[in-house]
Scaffold this active site. Structure first.
Site: not given
Length: 581
Positions: A175-177
């Site tokens: 998630n969002e890395n």
């Protein structure tokens, strides 16, 4: 071992067919002696992910049993700060709430956990598709030993554990890395150190490809499919829309058509009874100590206040009005996005609201608060995620009626348009014919003479030949909205100006109470009527949320958990919009 099962009945997502599950027992023998037995339920279905390029960029469309889906999703976080307190019954209740709201996909967010077997069993039974994040979120993760070995071992164990579930349709690396590395200053701070890219683009797809090759894998959310593009490019792959909540007005959702919106949301406080339990004895105010302690978003209250000021008259220190209006604004914001994006199917192929549930009694983006009480947003999702959605949208400067038909049958029937004044007078009418194919969207221009103008007019679209939905709500300025009102069928409402500028009459209505029901009869326009059932009794629940009534219309709200019905108490728990002071 491969076992052929000829003519197997298919497992389908909810709304597309039955959830057929089969018991499988596999026994391992040594000679004639049984050594071990494996028992599971399985479902037969195919799943794919279409990311092919087209005129709009590159898509992100789930395909189940050959059927292309618009995913009606919610993000799931751990349902309690102590996971051991989440029982099978609690999983079933919460996921049943999701299914009852029209949800067909639940994304298990990477900042949470791999949930217990009970979670996935219930999703199998309810036909809820599961998008499973690997547990990496919003941070840089070193790729050296010993962590690297732990990451691979954990991934292998959980892929094998979860792969028998037909509800599981997608593995997501993080998630969002990938986005964070590009935009959040990580690259400079890391100075060349590892941060997880090798997991998302190397190890994890290798593990999934080896152990679970029938399911698609995506490297992250958001992810545009290549470092040649920005990771959060709305034209490619998955997109997280957070600029709107953080810095803009929710009308800006209409400014783009992402291929798949995997996160977006708007905050609101929890139910009043939840606040009273969590903050006993506190004199509640938007900025009282307990309220601020239960607001963890960066500048959360500032964003709430700015978002409210753009649309509604100031509640001027009235906490109960602030509480009601911020909950209305949350529902309005999410509706603005979903109506716009659903009306652009198949370019946009899914929305996943942040978030379904909560793990503590906090002001947040959740539709169901930390005590399990449903906010107005929850009931609004029931309308937004219904198989058929009617909405009024502005396209190229003109008003259009968009009929979204996600059902397997054509949608035909008359659509009645009425241009009305806020006093209830009819300025003009027209009847159009809807003819929308299965799994498609129809768009009809609104005749120019019916477009409302100024602070005293609005447009109502009724029809479609359908029964009224269970829950209803009317959108406001500059966009769609739908409800059942009092006339049956589907309804969409459009006001050309912001709510704060509408010349609303002072609301007048009659309230009648019987066992299990509160009936409201409108004498004037009553906008965004809401029964806060938890004010009647902490255990009470209403079966619908916000509804707008025209003069003479009536709505009956079912109420459970209220043992001493009283008309005065019901009236005190009813809220609606009022003229600006």
């Amino acid at each position: 071992m491969r076992v052929e099962v000829p003519d197997a009945d298919l497992w389908w997502p909810r709304g597309y067919g039955e959830q057929v599950l089969h018991e499988v027992e596999l026994t391992l023998h040594h000679g004639n002696a049984p050594l071990d037995v494996w028992r599971r339920r399985v479902g037969f279905r195919s799943v794919g992910l279409d990311t092919s390029a087209d005129a709009h960029g590159s898509g992100f469309t789930l395909v189940v049993n050959g059927e292309r889906l618009f995913a009606r999703g919610v993000n799931w976080i751990p349902d309690d700060v102590f996971p051991s307190r989440v029982t099978r019954e609690r999983y079933r209740k919460r996921l049943r709430q999701a299914a009852d709201a029209g949800v067909d996909l639940v994304r298990v967010w990477g900042g949470g956990i791999y949930e217990s077997e009970d979670f996935y069993d219930v999703c199998d039974e309810l036909g809820l598709l599961v998008w499973q994040d690997f547990p990496f979120a919003c941070a840089a993760y070193p790729e050296e030993q010993p962590l690297r070995g732990e990451v691979e071992a954990e991934a292998r164990e959980n892929v094998v554990r979860l792969m028998p579930h037909p509800s599981l349709v997608l593995w997501n690396g993080n998630n969002e890395n990938l986005w964070g590395f590009r935009d959040w200053g990580w690259e400079e701070r890391l100075g060349g150190d590892s941060w997880g890219e090798g997991y998302y683009l190397g190890m994890l797809p290798r593990v999934v490809g080896e152990l679970d090759p029938t399911r698609p894998y995506t490297a992250g959310s958001p992810w545009s499919g290549s470092w040649e593009r920005h990771p959060n490019d709305p034209a490619h792959g998955t997109h997280h829309s957070w600029e709107v909540w953080n810095r803009q007005d929710y009308a800006e959702y209409r400014g783009e058509v992402p291929r798949f919106v995997a996160e977006f949301g708007w905050q609101a406080p929890p139910a009043h009874a939840t606040l009273r339990r969590a903050l006993p004895g506190e004199e509640l105010a938007a900025d009282s100590p307990g309220m601020l302690h239960h607001q963890k978003a960066e500048d959360g209250n500032g964003k709430l206040e700015r978002g409210l000021a753009r649309h509604f008259p100031s509640p001027q220190g009235d906490f109960d009005r602030w509480h009601y209006l911020t909950q209305v604004n949350q529902a309005r914001a999410v509706a603005t996005g979903i109506e716009h994006w659903r009306s652009h199917w198949p370019v946009c192929a899914g929305t996943i609201v942040w978030q379904l549930n909560d793990c503590w009694p906090v002001t947040s983006w959740a539709a169901i608060d930390g005590d399990g009480r449903e906010k107005p947003l929850y009931h609004e999702l029931r309308r937004l995620y219904a198989d058929r959605l009617l909405t009024l949208q502005v396209r190229d400067g003109r008003l259009v009626a968009a009929a979204v038909n996600q059902s397997a049958d054509p949608w035909t029937g008359p659509l009645t348009l009425r241009r009305l004044t806020v006093e209830g007078d009819v300025v003009g009418t027209a009847t159009l014919e809807l003819a929308v194919g299965a799994r498609s969207v129809g768009v009809l221009p609104v005749p120019a003479e019916l477009e409302p103008a100024g602070a005293k007019e609005f447009l109502v679209a009724d029809g479609g030949g359908l029964p009224a939905p269970d829950a209803s709500w009317s959108d406001g300025e500059d966009g769609g909205g739908g409800e059942d009102g009092g006339g049956g069928g589907l309804r969409a409402v459009h006001f050309p100006v912001a709510d704060r500028d509408i010349a609303l009459p002072r609301p007048e209505f009659r309230v009648d109470v019987t066992a299990g029901a509160v009936t409201v009869t409108a004498h004037t326009l009553v906008r965004d009527l809401l029964l806060q059932a938890d004010r009647l009794d902490p255990g009470a629940r209403a079966d619908r949320g916000l509804v707008t009534l025209l003069p003479g219309e009536q709505v009956t709200i079912g109420v459970t958990g209220w043992e001493t019905p009283d008309a005065a108490a019901a009236r005190a728990a009813l809220y609606c919009q009022e003229p600006a002071r």
